[in-house]
Design a protein around this motif. Sequence first.
Motif, PDB file in Angstrom:
ATOM      1  N   UNK A   1     -10.362  12.970 -34.162  1.00  0.00           N
ATOM      2  CA  UNK A   1     -11.029  11.666 -34.146  1.00  0.00           C
ATOM      3  C   UNK A   1     -12.298  11.782 -33.303  1.00  0.00           C
TER       4      UNK A   1
ATOM      5  N   UNK B   1     -12.405   9.237 -24.701  1.00  0.00           N
ATOM      6  CA  UNK B   1     -11.557   9.193 -25.887  1.00  0.00           C
ATOM      7  C   UNK B   1     -11.631  10.528 -26.642  1.00  0.00           C
TER       8      UNK B   1
ATOM      9  N   UNK C   1       5.124  17.465 -36.019  1.00  0.00           N
ATOM     10  CA  UNK C   1       4.225  16.314 -35.964  1.00  0.00           C
ATOM     11  C   UNK C   1       4.876  15.091 -36.599  1.00  0.00           C
TER      12      UNK C   1
ATOM     13  N   UNK D   1       7.250   5.672 -34.153  1.00  0.00           N
ATOM     14  CA  UNK D   1       7.524   4.461 -34.916  1.00  0.00           C
ATOM     15  C   UNK D   1       8.839   3.837 -34.458  1.00  0.00           C
TER      16      UNK D   1
ATOM     17  N   UNK E   1       6.474   1.171 -26.309  1.00  0.00           N
ATOM     18  CA  UNK E   1       5.277   1.697 -26.952  1.00  0.00           C
ATOM     19  C   UNK E   1       4.945   3.089 -26.431  1.00  0.00           C
TER      20      UNK E   1
ATOM     21  N   UNK F   1       3.285   6.346 -27.236  1.00  0.00           N
ATOM     22  CA  UNK F   1       2.323   6.830 -28.206  1.00  0.00           C
ATOM     23  C   UNK F   1       2.029   8.299 -27.945  1.00  0.00           C
ATOM     24  N   UNK F   2       1.283   8.855 -28.878  1.00  0.00           N
ATOM     25  CA  UNK F   2       0.833  10.226 -28.696  1.00  0.00           C
ATOM     26  C   UNK F   2       0.021  10.307 -27.411  1.00  0.00           C
ATOM     27  N   UNK F   3       0.470  11.043 -26.492  1.00  0.00           N
ATOM     28  CA  UNK F   3      -0.243  11.132 -25.224  1.00  0.00           C
ATOM     29  C   UNK F   3      -0.150  12.582 -24.761  1.00  0.00           C
TER      30      UNK F   3
ATOM     31  N   UNK G   1      -6.257  -1.078 -18.834  1.00  0.00           N
ATOM     32  CA  UNK G   1      -5.161  -1.211 -19.797  1.00  0.00           C
ATOM     33  C   UNK G   1      -4.151  -0.083 -19.626  1.00  0.00           C
ATOM     34  N   UNK G   2      -4.682   1.044 -19.182  1.00  0.00           N
ATOM     35  CA  UNK G   2      -3.775   2.165 -18.979  1.00  0.00           C
ATOM     36  C   UNK G   2      -4.108   2.845 -17.664  1.00  0.00           C
ATOM     37  N   UNK G   3      -3.177   3.578 -17.178  1.00  0.00           N
ATOM     38  CA  UNK G   3      -3.475   4.404 -16.016  1.00  0.00           C
ATOM     39  C   UNK G   3      -3.882   5.775 -16.514  1.00  0.00           C
ATOM     40  N   UNK G   4      -5.081   6.090 -16.276  1.00  0.00           N
ATOM     41  CA  UNK G   4      -5.605   7.337 -16.803  1.00  0.00           C
ATOM     42  C   UNK G   4      -5.388   8.450 -15.786  1.00  0.00           C
ATOM     43  N   UNK G   5      -4.583   9.421 -16.136  1.00  0.00           N
ATOM     44  CA  UNK G   5      -4.344  10.512 -15.190  1.00  0.00           C
ATOM     45  C   UNK G   5      -5.049  11.780 -15.621  1.00  0.00           C
TER      46      UNK G   5
ATOM     47  N   UNK H   1      -2.461   4.286 -30.668  1.00  0.00           N
ATOM     48  CA  UNK H   1      -1.646   4.667 -29.525  1.00  0.00           C
ATOM     49  C   UNK H   1      -2.187   3.975 -28.272  1.00  0.00           C
ATOM     50  N   UNK H   2      -1.517   4.212 -27.194  1.00  0.00           N
ATOM     51  CA  UNK H   2      -1.850   3.516 -25.951  1.00  0.00           C
ATOM     52  C   UNK H   2      -3.306   3.727 -25.552  1.00  0.00           C
ATOM     53  N   UNK H   3      -3.758   4.982 -25.659  1.00  0.00           N
ATOM     54  CA  UNK H   3      -5.131   5.297 -25.271  1.00  0.00           C
ATOM     55  C   UNK H   3      -6.135   4.633 -26.202  1.00  0.00           C
TER      56      UNK H   3
ATOM     57  N   UNK I   1      -4.120 -11.951 -22.954  1.00  0.00           N
ATOM     58  CA  UNK I   1      -4.790 -10.637 -22.966  1.00  0.00           C
ATOM     59  C   UNK I   1      -5.618 -10.527 -24.246  1.00  0.00           C
TER      60      UNK I   1
END
Lengths: 551, 506
Positions: free
Chosen positions: A133, A145, A211, A219, A227, A229-231, A441-445, B180-182, B407
């Motif tokens: 992406x 991203x 995958x 899902x 939730x 997700x792919x992380x 919105x997220x904690x970015x590590x 996804x979350x990101x 939100x």
Amino acid sequence: MDRKEKLLTFLEFYSTQNTQNKKTNAVNINAVNIFDEPNLTKKIGWICTYVPEELIIASGFVPFRITGKEKISKAESFFPINYCPFIKSSMEELLKFKSKLSGIIFTNSCDGMRRFYDICKKYLPDLPSFMLDVPRVVTKHSIKHYENNLLLLIDFLNKINTNNNDNNTNDNYYDNNDNSNNSSKLNNTNNANKTSNAKDANYANSTNNTRNTKDTKDINDNKKNNETYLKPNLNEIITKSLNENLIEALKITENKRNLLNRLRKYFISFQSEIGIKNYFNILHLSVVLESYFFNVELEKYLNYIEYNIKSNLQKSTSFGQSKTDKSNNIFEHSILDKDKNVPNIMVIGNFLDEERLWEIFEELNCNILYEDCCNSTRYFKFNLNFNNNFNSNNYNFNSKSNIDNTDNTNNTITTAAITTAAAAATATAATTTNNNNTNDYINDNFNDKTNDNFSILINNIAVRQLNKSPCMRMANLDIKIKEILDNIKKNNIDGVVFVSQKFCDNTLLFYPLLRQELLKINKQSLFLEIEHNNISSGQIKTRLQAFLEII
Amino acid sequence: MAIVEKIKEDLKQKLQRNLDRNYITRVLNIIGLKPILSAYGSTFTSKSDKFLNIVSIKSLKKAYSSQAPVAFGSLFFPHEFFHALEVTPFLPEVMAGFTAGLGLADQTLKEASSRWYTPDLCTFHRSASGAVEMDLFPIPKFIAVANVACDAAQKTFYIDAKKYGIEKNYYLFDVPFEKNEYSISYLAKQFEETAEDICKKLNKKIDLDKFEEVINLSNEFRHWAIKVNEIRKKLLLYPKNFNGLNFILPFHALAGTKDAVDLYKNMYFELKEYLTKQNNLKYNSIDKNNRNNKNNRYDKYNKNNDKDSNNNLGLSSYNINNNFNNNNNFNENDDYNNYDNLNDITVNNETNSDLENINPKNIKKLLWLHLKPYYKNNIFSFLEQNNFRVVFEEINYVYWPELNPKRPFESLAKKLISHPLNGSIDNRINAILNMVNEYNVDGTILFAHWGCRHSNGGARIIKDTLQQRNIPTLILDGDCLNKNNSSEGQILTRIQGFMEILEKKK
């Protein structure tokens, strides 16, 4: 004939002869079919220039660009009639050579490419495929991203490797037999003599299954209101060897880019020495051959060309006779300054890997002084460039290209500064948001200290890729327009030839805008639509001829 | 009736002769007046039709009136965003459909061709671009486009931005491929920053209360839209000329407004009446037994072969997926007429009389994928004459979860990224399979609009997937706007062949 000999054959420019049995500088593009290379079984296909080859090389694969050289036959049934012919030809190539690829990387560059990915996934299930992406905007968030997506790509490549290792033996293409350290592995690839790998189907199946299982898991997790997700987990992805290999891979790709820039400079200044068709043939080889060997051969070729140019100059000019720097610089003797009657043109287009098209340009009397295509400058000309001081602790951008110092400024700037500059460069979205005020919105590590070096490398690649000479798919078309107008001015262009593959919406919809802008500066343009592998050469030649007469 | 039709035709011809923004504004001002609407009302074939016309005229009138800043938006962009910023959204792609309906497409397409838009490109975007060049649309202050489904939109909208000199007010929402979350976070930040930028340019502050209000209205609209979709699962007897593909403007542009709520509420109650009427038909008892005994072929397939593929893209799972507790209770038991605040505008309430005399068990149910031709055509009447009924359209699928008013940016990001046309074709296929299952259709028709790479590129996969599940699919090549690029005779012949296949499957 071993591989090295073969490589010498196809770049044995001095033995190539034209129809009149006269020696030419043309490379022999058909001497080697890379798919027949037994040592290059670990190939990863890629299509779009937004895929960083470094990551493929660092993961132990040979990047191989799908150039759609096959004539469309079976692929026709997968797509509608009014669909990108390059994609159809590429599908034909995949249908024919799928077993010789370890995987393929797509990008979401356009609607056509997204569906190509879907079709590949559905009808070639044994071939592991990945969708990278690539953002359309350049902001600090989009760079982040994209970095994240690059990590997912590494994860994908790791999985192919893991499955491959499970199924077979020693197969990192860049592994050396003598078990030396990783740095030398990449440098000693000419000694590599590997056995064939297991057929891709085994690990492909297993990769796709992994995958799919992950997708299904996501899902199901959603259903449970978890939730997940792919992380990408950075610690799982990065191995010590990957980190080191990436630095070495960057050296190889950066060297390739520099060499191609050098080639381009000769092409621009001494077009008849290189030849238009030959130039694009070399660019074709640059994406389908293993990078390290290509670099070695291209360097030899460039030295030979330089020697030839100098010899010719010595015969006809004062070159080398004076001790001044000016007369010793071959570019001061560019043929372009001599014949003012030959029109200087710029060619803009998408993927124009058409030998016949370039032959037509060669047959007509014109100089191509700028080419903005997916298979030329957009592949190797970056607005930001790495310097050659590669090491993981000091890995900065140098905005000065080693070759084309007229294109960039001379300031070396830090990664952070580049990131900020990139964010500021975009006019498409407000980038003024203060981080403290944003809703997290997220904690970015991502910037975990333990992975700092690797993170910086990935960040640099992301910044570089998103700031390269842009494709028309990107949101801010003014950047593209500005790049074109600047180059028209700089290269004293008389007219622009805009060539697009049929049904390429991004490119076709750029032309109305470009035409308006060109008219403002009183430059003529010619619009040509071609069909990949099936160009109507007579018509194109007539139109081009008429255009050249006008300008 | 004939006089009204003549007035309509005259109006159309006058528009064709006086193609400019001011004339369109004048026409909208006149037909937007209540007395005119009342007279005009007799041409409305149903309450749904009446509300559709009224809310559409109202929305266009506002956009042309310059009362509030106008923003061009792409079709799948969540226009709640603009309503919350008190900017009037205007959808050039939808308006391109209007150009076909009003017989203006020949002129707009000609204009686009003269400006080097090649005929291989999507006619929606070519026609819209032609209309912009001809100054037929209101002048926008902002342009927002989401790169969902359509490359052409982002390019043509950028050219529009250049024309109006508002490149700095052009916002491309870069919708990530995967949900996804990101990626939600990345998209939410784009909404937030764009809102800040727009407010800065309008010299105001972001009004989060307004966002809350708009999102509550959007949820209410969603609620009624789902109820309409629910009732359509059983409905075969529709008001005359009812076509779900006509509701594209309110479904997308008016989400987050009271108008959308009113329209869908009225539509629900009207269709509910029709369902009651259908249940009282003489053949109904026979049909009920037949329908109950009929096995759902998709369920059967699922049980045997496809346990994993029926994922969570359905409505119910999205409700579960929602991560906040919304206690909205939309009153569903009020008297139908209470919702019709335009009672004085009467309608010519007609049922499709042919269907009343038909045994419902003989009606074949179709799912319509993608869009339809917006110029005058006989496709749908031809289907109905042959006892085929389009029971649902892909474009009306409520794909997004209930939004969290607290939100807003994250919610809008979730709505946008959840669109089945975003990402892999699997998302669209899963949505289609849900529709096939829920509406128990006998076949699907995919209208392959000329130049739509996104939809047509997936046609082969869609067809093969549905074929595996024993659902015949017709890929109908045509053009939604340019009647010269679409042979109706050929289309009807192909439909006829398709109907024969479905008939044989009895």
